[in-house]
Design an enzyme around this catalytic site. Structure first.
Site, PDB file in Angstrom:
ATOM      1  N   CYS A 113      39.246 -32.352 -16.235  1.00  0.00           N
ATOM      2  CA  CYS A 113      40.060 -31.642 -15.238  1.00  0.00           C
ATOM      3  C   CYS A 113      41.512 -32.131 -15.285  1.00  0.00           C
ATOM      4  CB  CYS A 113      39.432 -31.752 -13.849  1.00  0.00           C
ATOM      5  SG  CYS A 113      40.080 -30.499 -12.690  1.00  0.00           S
ATOM      6  N   HIS A 207      34.074 -30.173 -14.358  1.00  0.00           N
ATOM      7  CA  HIS A 207      33.635 -31.513 -13.959  1.00  0.00           C
ATOM      8  C   HIS A 207      32.200 -31.765 -14.433  1.00  0.00           C
ATOM      9  CE1 HIS A 207      36.928 -32.873 -11.297  1.00  0.00           C
ATOM     10  NE2 HIS A 207      37.174 -31.570 -11.239  1.00  0.00           N
ATOM     11  N   GLU A 209      30.655 -34.409 -14.708  1.00  0.00           N
ATOM     12  CA  GLU A 209      29.990 -35.459 -13.914  1.00  0.00           C
ATOM     13  C   GLU A 209      29.274 -34.893 -12.698  1.00  0.00           C
ATOM     14  OE1 GLU A 209      33.772 -34.940 -11.619  1.00  0.00           O
ATOM     15  OE2 GLU A 209      33.166 -34.793 -13.724  1.00  0.00           O
TER      16      GLU A 209
END
Length: 225
Positions: A113, A207, A209
């Site tokens: 990002c 993202h 994660e």
């Protein structure tokens, strides 16, 4: 096989835990979990003197530049849009220095990002300061499909269209020197970039994660091994 050491840049924010409210260097838990699940060891890299970046990167096997606040527009020669967030100058200076050190040393690098946006800026690119549709609700990650560009490193990792967790209002505009687009959204937004060549340098706008797909991080960890 020794697990590679992957440095992850951190936020620098005022935070609360227990009875404390203090300035903190922090990361959402998803970042170290993603590194660990991909086979690496995660090390937090809070903002520091940019002059130390090269020596820090020299101790790492790979680098992740995490998400976070908007890049200050002065970094790419623009006036701030009223909707651009307040600057995070310590992070900008430190993370740009980390990126430059990783590029110079050939250390595998993944920008997530904001990290992808900083990679683009580090190579002379610019950003769109505000766009609609990629952060539909404040503080809530959305999902949208991204399509890989055939023949790219990203497409070799994730060859199919896939839905990714997303939350951003800025994006790549003019590409930095040498970068190529390796994925895009349905509206044409650049969703992944990379540097062709023997080095492993990839940026993703979403993202990972916050999802369950470890393929991009596994690519970084393999390159760092």
């Amino acid at each position: 096989m020794t697990q590679p050491l992957i440095g992850v840049s951190t936020y620098l924010e005022r935070a609360s835990w227990g009875v404390w409210q203090l300035p903190a260097a922090l990361l959402p838990e998803g970042y170290p979990r993603l590194v660990q699940s991909a086979g690496g060891i995660a090390a937090m890299l809070p903002p520091d003197d940019p002059g130390r970046a090269a020596s820090v990167v020299a101790r790492l096997d790979g680098l992740v530049v995490a998400g976070g606040p908007d890049v200050e527009p002065v970094r790419y020669g623009a006036e701030p849009d009223p909707r651009t967030g307040p600057p995070a100058r310590q992070r900008d200076a430190w993370e740009l220095a980390l990126i430059e050190a990783a590029l110079a040393s050939g250390t595998p690098l993944l920008g997530i990002c904001r990290g992808m946006q900083l990679l683009n800026v580090a190579l002379g690119g610019t950003l769109v300061q505000h766009m609609e549709g990629h952060a539909k609700e404040v503080g809530v990650f959305g999902l949208h499909p991204v399509t890989p560009v055939p023949g790219t490193r990203y497409a070799a990792l994730v060859p199919e269209e896939s839905a990714v967790p997303t939350y951003h209002h800025q994006a790549v505009d003019r590409l930095g020197a040498g970068l190529v687009v390796s994925a895009h959204a349905e509206d044409g937004t650049v969703e992944a970039v990379e540097l062709p060549g023997p080095g492993w340098v990839v940026g993703v706008q979403w993202h990972p994660e916050m999802g369950g797909d470890t393929r991009v991080m596994r690519g970084l960890v393999r390159a760092a091994s």
